[in-house]
Motif scaffolding. Sequence first.
Motif, PDB file in Angstrom:
ATOM      1  N   ARG A  77       2.998 -15.621  -9.703  1.00 62.28           N
ATOM      2  CA  ARG A  77       2.569 -14.540  -8.810  1.00 62.28           C
ATOM      3  C   ARG A  77       3.559 -13.376  -8.829  1.00 62.28           C
ATOM      4  O   ARG A  77       4.776 -13.566  -8.793  1.00 62.28           O
ATOM      5  N   VAL A  78       3.021 -12.154  -8.874  1.00 64.86           N
ATOM      6  CA  VAL A  78       3.846 -10.954  -8.865  1.00 64.86           C
ATOM      7  C   VAL A  78       3.264  -9.930  -7.901  1.00 64.86           C
ATOM      8  O   VAL A  78       2.064  -9.915  -7.621  1.00 64.86           O
ATOM      9  N   GLY A  79       4.142  -9.077  -7.403  1.00 68.20           N
ATOM     10  CA  GLY A  79       3.740  -7.895  -6.661  1.00 68.20           C
ATOM     11  C   GLY A  79       4.434  -6.700  -7.284  1.00 68.20           C
ATOM     12  O   GLY A  79       5.626  -6.779  -7.619  1.00 68.20           O
ATOM     13  N   LEU A  80       3.716  -5.622  -7.485  1.00 66.45           N
ATOM     14  CA  LEU A  80       4.286  -4.414  -8.090  1.00 66.45           C
ATOM     15  C   LEU A  80       4.035  -3.220  -7.190  1.00 66.45           C
ATOM     16  O   LEU A  80       2.921  -3.044  -6.679  1.00 66.45           O
ATOM     17  N   LEU A  81       5.065  -2.411  -7.010  1.00 70.71           N
ATOM     18  CA  LEU A  81       4.947  -1.168  -6.250  1.00 70.71           C
ATOM     19  C   LEU A  81       5.305  -0.028  -7.193  1.00 70.71           C
ATOM     20  O   LEU A  81       6.464   0.127  -7.582  1.00 70.71           O
ATOM     21  N   PHE A  82       4.300   0.737  -7.592  1.00 71.40           N
ATOM     22  CA  PHE A  82       4.491   1.839  -8.538  1.00 71.40           C
ATOM     23  C   PHE A  82       4.765   3.141  -7.791  1.00 71.40           C
ATOM     24  O   PHE A  82       4.133   3.421  -6.765  1.00 71.40           O
ATOM     25  N   MET A  83       5.679   3.937  -8.355  1.00 70.62           N
ATOM     26  CA  MET A  83       6.048   5.209  -7.727  1.00 70.62           C
ATOM     27  C   MET A  83       6.028   6.323  -8.768  1.00 70.62           C
ATOM     28  O   MET A  83       6.366   6.105  -9.941  1.00 70.62           O
ATOM     29  N   ILE A  84       5.655   7.520  -8.317  1.00 70.87           N
ATOM     30  CA  ILE A  84       5.687   8.719  -9.144  1.00 70.87           C
ATOM     31  C   ILE A  84       6.531   9.759  -8.415  1.00 70.87           C
ATOM     32  O   ILE A  84       6.207  10.117  -7.271  1.00 70.87           O
ATOM     33  N   PRO A  85       7.626  10.250  -9.014  1.00 67.72           N
ATOM     34  CA  PRO A  85       8.458  11.247  -8.334  1.00 67.72           C
ATOM     35  C   PRO A  85       7.639  12.444  -7.858  1.00 67.72           C
ATOM     36  O   PRO A  85       6.810  12.980  -8.600  1.00 67.72           O
ATOM     37  N   GLY A  86       7.850  12.817  -6.618  1.00 65.96           N
ATOM     38  CA  GLY A  86       7.151  13.951  -6.044  1.00 65.96           C
ATOM     39  C   GLY A  86       5.832  13.608  -5.388  1.00 65.96           C
ATOM     40  O   GLY A  86       5.253  14.444  -4.689  1.00 65.96           O
ATOM     41  N   VAL A  87       5.347  12.373  -5.595  1.00 64.62           N
ATOM     42  CA  VAL A  87       4.080  11.937  -5.000  1.00 64.62           C
ATOM     43  C   VAL A  87       4.387  11.001  -3.836  1.00 64.62           C
ATOM     44  O   VAL A  87       5.132  10.027  -3.996  1.00 64.62           O
ATOM     45  N   GLY A  88       3.816  11.259  -2.687  1.00 60.93           N
ATOM     46  CA  GLY A  88       4.100  10.449  -1.507  1.00 60.93           C
ATOM     47  C   GLY A  88       3.460   9.077  -1.540  1.00 60.93           C
ATOM     48  O   GLY A  88       4.051   8.097  -1.101  1.00 60.93           O
ATOM     49  N   GLU A  89       2.252   8.980  -2.084  1.00 58.19           N
ATOM     50  CA  GLU A  89       1.566   7.695  -2.139  1.00 58.19           C
ATOM     51  C   GLU A  89       2.189   6.808  -3.219  1.00 58.19           C
ATOM     52  O   GLU A  89       2.706   7.291  -4.225  1.00 58.19           O
ATOM     53  N   THR A  90       2.123   5.507  -2.995  1.00 54.35           N
ATOM     54  CA  THR A  90       2.519   4.534  -4.003  1.00 54.35           C
ATOM     55  C   THR A  90       1.312   3.652  -4.298  1.00 54.35           C
ATOM     56  O   THR A  90       0.336   3.649  -3.550  1.00 54.35           O
ATOM     57  N   LEU A  91       1.386   2.905  -5.400  1.00 47.44           N
ATOM     58  CA  LEU A  91       0.281   2.030  -5.769  1.00 47.44           C
ATOM     59  C   LEU A  91       0.772   0.593  -5.802  1.00 47.44           C
ATOM     60  O   LEU A  91       1.794   0.291  -6.416  1.00 47.44           O
ATOM     61  N   ARG A  92       0.052  -0.285  -5.127  1.00 49.82           N
ATOM     62  CA  ARG A  92       0.440  -1.693  -5.033  1.00 49.82           C
ATOM     63  C   ARG A  92      -0.509  -2.556  -5.852  1.00 49.82           C
ATOM     64  O   ARG A  92      -1.732  -2.428  -5.737  1.00 49.82           O
ATOM     65  N   VAL A  93       0.064  -3.408  -6.663  1.00 55.51           N
ATOM     66  CA  VAL A  93      -0.713  -4.326  -7.491  1.00 55.51           C
ATOM     67  C   VAL A  93      -0.209  -5.745  -7.241  1.00 55.51           C
ATOM     68  O   VAL A  93       0.994  -6.002  -7.288  1.00 55.51           O
ATOM     69  N   ARG A  94      -1.137  -6.652  -6.970  1.00 57.66           N
ATOM     70  CA  ARG A  94      -0.803  -8.074  -6.880  1.00 57.66           C
ATOM     71  C   ARG A  94      -1.541  -8.807  -7.987  1.00 57.66           C
ATOM     72  O   ARG A  94      -2.696  -8.492  -8.288  1.00 57.66           O
ATOM     73  N   GLY A  95      -0.855  -9.773  -8.598  1.00 55.79           N
ATOM     74  CA  GLY A  95      -1.485 -10.505  -9.680  1.00 55.79           C
ATOM     75  C   GLY A  95      -0.646 -11.670 -10.132  1.00 55.79           C
ATOM     76  O   GLY A  95       0.197 -12.182  -9.386  1.00 55.79           O
ATOM     77  N   ARG A  96      -0.897 -12.108 -11.378  1.00 54.68           N
ATOM     78  CA  ARG A  96      -0.189 -13.248 -11.957  1.00 54.68           C
ATOM     79  C   ARG A  96       0.260 -12.863 -13.353  1.00 54.68           C
ATOM     80  O   ARG A  96      -0.505 -12.254 -14.108  1.00 54.68           O
ATOM     81  N   ALA A  97       1.511 -13.210 -13.680  1.00 50.86           N
ATOM     82  CA  ALA A  97       2.095 -12.755 -14.938  1.00 50.86           C
ATOM     83  C   ALA A  97       2.450 -13.916 -15.862  1.00 50.86           C
ATOM     84  O   ALA A  97       2.855 -14.986 -15.419  1.00 50.86           O
ATOM     85  N   GLN A  98       2.302 -13.653 -17.161  1.00 44.76           N
ATOM     86  CA  GLN A  98       2.760 -14.553 -18.206  1.00 44.76           C
ATOM     87  C   GLN A  98       3.787 -13.817 -19.055  1.00 44.76           C
ATOM     88  O   GLN A  98       3.684 -12.598 -19.239  1.00 44.76           O
TER      89      GLN A  98
END
Length: 204
Positions: free
Chosen positions: A97-118
């Motif tokens: 199981r993984v959780g990812l929080l993506f960020m873009i400089p200058g952008v206030g919103e972030t993107l969250r992804v939950r999933g499973r990694a190999q």
Amino acid sequence: MLEHLVTDLASLEALFGDVAPASLAKETDSLHPVYARWLAQARFALLATSGPQGLDVSPRGDAGPLVRIVDEHTLLLPERRGNNRIDSLRNLIADPRVGLLFMIPGVGETLRVRGRAQVSVEPALLASFEYEGKRPICVLRIAVDTVFFQCARSILRSRLWHPQEHDTAGVPSPGAMLAALTQGRIDGGAYDSALPQRQRESLY
């Protein structure tokens, strides 16, 4: 003190009230095209994992985009050079199981992804991520379970994208922290002097 602790779900939910309809509508179980467009601009993310030794969160960054979208259910994340602690990867061997929080400089919103990694070392896959003649050590193949964007309030409160307001004069350097933690066994000044060149030469 103990009487002020929140220890059950009903009490917790009562603190915050109902979830706004928009906050529910933004969650998907796959990479909607609009989320794919967002990810195409992301060069940085925080990767959260869990394993026998506990939880871990570590940064990931690349020249961009950080991840490759295979399809609406699959992401590829190359593992570039680092400090070889591999805390996250050790966790993934035990718990995918993984959780990812993506960020873009200058952008206030972030993107969250939950999933499973190999963890993959497929030669052709590693070669496809080659950069400046260097291949990643491995690639994480992430099966997407949920995706949603996070509102900008925390970024706005922190003034994260306002560097002119940041006072970093009192932040200890890597060398200063190592010298303090090792009681001087590591020469902090020498470490800091060599660090910029070492990072440039070992970036990939």
